[in-house]
Design a protein around this motif. Structure first.
Motif, PDB file in Angstrom:
ATOM      1  N   ASP A  99       0.812  -1.205   0.000  1.00  9.53           N
ATOM      2  CA  ASP A  99       0.000   0.000   0.000  1.00  9.53           C
ATOM      3  C   ASP A  99       0.855   1.269   0.000  1.00  9.53           C
ATOM      4  OD1 ASP A  99       0.839  -0.807   2.581  1.00  9.53           O
ATOM      5  OD2 ASP A  99      -0.612   0.540   3.504  1.00  9.53           O
ATOM      6  N   GLU A 100       2.102   1.167   0.486  1.00 14.60           N
ATOM      7  CA  GLU A 100       2.976   2.334   0.562  1.00 14.60           C
ATOM      8  C   GLU A 100       3.603   2.696  -0.775  1.00 14.60           C
ATOM      9  OE1 GLU A 100       5.614   2.406   4.075  1.00 14.60           O
ATOM     10  OE2 GLU A 100       4.604   0.555   4.649  1.00 14.60           O
ATOM     11  N   ASP A 102       1.920   1.759  -3.783  1.00 17.92           N
ATOM     12  CA  ASP A 102       0.857   1.696  -4.777  1.00 17.92           C
ATOM     13  C   ASP A 102       0.696   3.052  -5.455  1.00 17.92           C
ATOM     14  OD1 ASP A 102      -1.219   0.480  -6.204  1.00 17.92           O
ATOM     15  OD2 ASP A 102      -2.709   1.382  -4.881  1.00 17.92           O
ATOM     16  N   THR A 106       4.172   0.207  -8.231  1.00 15.95           N
ATOM     17  CA  THR A 106       3.650  -1.125  -8.524  1.00 15.95           C
ATOM     18  C   THR A 106       3.515  -1.380 -10.019  1.00 15.95           C
ATOM     19  OG1 THR A 106       1.445  -0.204  -8.125  1.00 15.95           O
ATOM     20  CG2 THR A 106       2.446  -1.461  -6.337  1.00 15.95           C
TER      21      THR A 106
END
Length: 326
Positions: A99-100, A102, A106
């Motif tokens: 999530d950090e 994204d 990614t």
């Protein structure tokens, strides 16, 4: 003040930022000289463990943009690791989740995945990233610059005004504190221990959740680089034996075989930190152009090519255009 040729650019600073900027300018057809206080092999850049990742650099959005542009170049250079010093190596970014990253990494790094139980003692992110051997990469940059007609001179600069070229590019890193002068540039001291590699072929970056202390190791040809520290406003370039012992101890807690590895070298580098990278230009009173490209903290290698292209654009555009990017 020494007068240069009308089409010449002098880049002040011979670290990775200065050399990469000089390469981009020379390959664009400019006549380029690099003035460096220390030989290339003795600059702060030569100390770096040099994993591609935007570490301790602001502004975040622009740093990611510059980093991704640089990633394109490093992935191409990794096809010739013996010459360029660039390899793409797998490892773990500790205390980092998908999530950090994204939304910016990614899509560009499709191999990213969360670490599994038993692979790392906490939340971690596996990634294949460029790892740059600076002992090979800096000389390679110098040779690439020479092939494009550029020259590197070991020459100290006491005042940017003494550089008489029509275009001057300031890539002096921590030296900008006195040369500009810019008191917002400050050192972040990093100490490393270089050991014989006991057979480790992946890298790891870890941060203790309680103490905030870092531990990382990067496998380079013939050696393993252990770190590290990030001491703000610390100016000492002398290795501290107690700090070195602590670095080895923290790394050995992650990979026990490191404990018995023979120490080859101790290193200290002063990262040139600033609240934000200064990448902008100004027209001097005599009409000459001064481009600033400094304040990259611990991410100079990571953003070098992206920043070099922006600095070259600022150096070659018509006077009066080109505002500060950061």
């Amino acid at each position: 003040m020494e007068t240069e040729l009308d089409d010449e650019v002098v880049v002040v600073g011979g670290g990775v930022i200065g050399l990469t900027t000089a390469v981009v300018l020379a390959e664009a057809g400019r006549r380029v000289r690099v003035w460096t206080r220390e030989p290339v092999e003795r600059t702060t850049s030569a100390v770096a463990g040099a994993l591609w990742w935007p570490y301790r650099i602001e502004p975040v959005a622009l740093a990611r943009e510059w980093a991704l542009l640089s990633l394109d170049v490093y992935e191409e250079l990794a096809a010739r690791p013996e010459g360029t010093g660039v390899r793409v190596v797998e490892g773990v970014l500790g205390e980092t989740g998908l999530d950090e990253v994204d939304g910016w990494a990614t899509a560009r790094l499709p191999g990213l995945r969360a670490s599994r139980a038993g692979e790392y003692g906490g939340a971690g992110l596996w990634a294949r990233l460029p790892l740059i051997d600076m002992s090979a990469h800096l000389p390679w940059l110098r040779e690439r610059l020479a092939a494009a007609g550029g020259v590197v001179e070991t020459r100290a600069v006491a005042d940017l005004a003494e550089v008489g070229a029509p275009v001057v590019v300031n890539c002096t890193g921590l030296g900008a504190r006195e040369l500009v002068p810019d008191a917002s540039v400050r050192p972040v001291r990093g100490q490393l221990v270089v050991v014989e590699n006991p057979g480790i072929d992946t890298w790891l970056v870890s941060t203790d959740a309680v103490s905030g202390e870092m531990a990382y190791f990067f496998p380079h040809p013939g050696r393993l680089v252990l770190g590290g520290t990030a001491e703000e406003d610390a100016w000492s370039a002398e290795p501290d034996p107690a700090v070195a012992e602590a670095i080895v101890r923290r790394c050995a807690a992650l990979r026990p075989e490191i404990a018995g590895a023979r120490v080859l070298e101790h290193r200290v580098g002063l990262r040139p930190a600033r609240d934000a990278v200064r990448l902008e230009r100004e027209v001097l009173p005599d009409g000459r152009l001064l481009v600033h490209n400094y304040g990259h903290g611990g991410a100079g290698v990571t953003v070098a090519w992206g920043c070099a292209r922006e600095a070259a654009r600022l150096a070659t555009g018509p006077c009066g255009s080109g505002a500060a990017r950061a």
